[in-house]
Motif scaffolding. Structure first.
Motif, PDB file in Angstrom:
ATOM      1  N   LYS A 284       0.849  -1.186   0.000  1.00  0.00           N
ATOM      2  CA  LYS A 284       0.000   0.000   0.000  1.00  0.00           C
ATOM      3  C   LYS A 284       0.892   1.246   0.000  1.00  0.00           C
TER       4      LYS A 284
ATOM      5  N   SER B 214       0.933   5.686   0.461  1.00  0.00           N
ATOM      6  CA  SER B 214       0.299   6.948   0.833  1.00  0.00           C
ATOM      7  C   SER B 214       1.244   8.081   0.476  1.00  0.00           C
TER       8      SER B 214
ATOM      9  N   ASP C 150      -3.493  15.422   2.117  1.00  0.00           N
ATOM     10  CA  ASP C 150      -3.410  14.136   1.415  1.00  0.00           C
ATOM     11  C   ASP C 150      -3.304  14.407  -0.081  1.00  0.00           C
TER      12      ASP C 150
ATOM     13  N   THR D 120      -5.173   8.589   3.030  1.00  0.00           N
ATOM     14  CA  THR D 120      -5.517   7.584   2.022  1.00  0.00           C
ATOM     15  C   THR D 120      -4.355   6.631   1.777  1.00  0.00           C
ATOM     16  N   GLU D 121      -4.665   5.332   1.693  1.00  0.00           N
ATOM     17  CA  GLU D 121      -3.672   4.327   1.306  1.00  0.00           C
ATOM     18  C   GLU D 121      -4.203   3.582   0.087  1.00  0.00           C
TER      19      GLU D 121
ATOM     20  N   THR E 225       5.007   7.082   1.443  1.00  0.00           N
ATOM     21  CA  THR E 225       5.244   5.931   2.311  1.00  0.00           C
ATOM     22  C   THR E 225       4.731   4.663   1.650  1.00  0.00           C
TER      23      THR E 225
ATOM     24  N   THR F 284       4.023   0.680   2.394  1.00  0.00           N
ATOM     25  CA  THR F 284       3.850  -0.308   3.458  1.00  0.00           C
ATOM     26  C   THR F 284       3.736  -1.686   2.828  1.00  0.00           C
TER      27      THR F 284
END
Length: 242
Positions: free
Chosen positions: A137, A139, A150, A190-191, A230, A232
């Motif tokens: 994921k 962001s 965002d 938000t991801e 980022t 993940t």
């Protein structure tokens, strides 16, 4: 770059990589010694020597930056550790070129790291023969005037489109939170699910278009904010009983 604690060869400290941008037609006031990580500033009186973990000069290639900065951190991520690459420098220093670059051999650190991460995930899945699956994921946020926005939130994109059409819709500003389980995080960020390095680059490109920019003496469209992308990565392994 920040190597995390972890397998042998990783250290829990901040390491600094300095890349000197070549300036055509300018007098040479610096000497870069890549072998020992030194930059010598030739001053009017005495030369001053600065030592870093790694240094690059005007001849340093994008592939060499990846080798010295990106490879170790990518592999640390796959081992389950947090890692950060933080680009810092004045307007015109070459941050965007180093991080994003162009096409072919001039591709920057970001696309090279993404390619390497997704190739490592694909390799591990092949080795595991169906018992291991990675989920990724991404962001992307901006910090401007002490406000967090965002960059990939649909509402923020709508606000940008309205503003360009003559109207104005203020994008929501997000809050920084902290709790015992998640640590420090941005609320309601938000991801997006990412299936490939191309997915991640598209997310970066669309988010970068929403950033705050302004004109400076050195750059007509200089970014006026800090941006944080980022990634993940989660690994899910199936037990023998499914």
């Amino acid at each position: 770059m920040t190597p995390p604690p972890g397998p042998e060869g990783h250290q829990e400290n901040i390491k600094v990589y300095v890349r000197v941008r070549a300036q055509e037609g300018s007098s040479r006031c610096l000497t870069v010694n890549r072998e020992v990580g030194e930059i010598v500033l030739h001053a009017a009186q005495d030369d001053r020597v600065f030592t870093f973990d790694h240094v690059g000069d005007g001849e340093t290639t994008q592939a060499e930056v990846m080798s010295e900065v990106g490879l170790q951190l990518s592999e640390a991520c796959m081992a389950g550790y947090n890692a950060t690459i933080f680009a810092y420098g004045q307007t015109g220093a070459g941050k965007t070129y180093t991080m994003m670059g162009g096409d072919g051999e001039s591709r920057g650190l970001t696309p090279r790291v993404l390619d390497h991460l997704f190739s490592l995930m694909a390799r591990e899945e092949r080795i595991a023969e169906g018992t291991l699956r990675f989920h990724c994921k991404g962001s992307y946020l901006e910090i401007h005037n002490d406000q967090i926005t965002d960059l990939i939130d649909p509402l923020a994109l709508t606000a940008g489109a309205a503003a360009s059409g003559g109207g104005f819709v203020a994008p929501p500003h997000l809050k920084l939170r902290e709790d015992a389980t998640r640590g420090i995080y941005v609320e309601n960020l938000t991801e997006e699910g990412l299936e490939s390095a191309d997915d991640a680059l598209r997310t970066l490109t669309s988010g970068a278009a929403q950033r705050q920019v302004g004109c400076t003496a050195m750059n007509k469209e200089s970014s006026r904010s800090h941006a944080v992308f980022t990634l993940t990565i989660q690994a899910v392994r199936s037990a023998a009983d499914g």
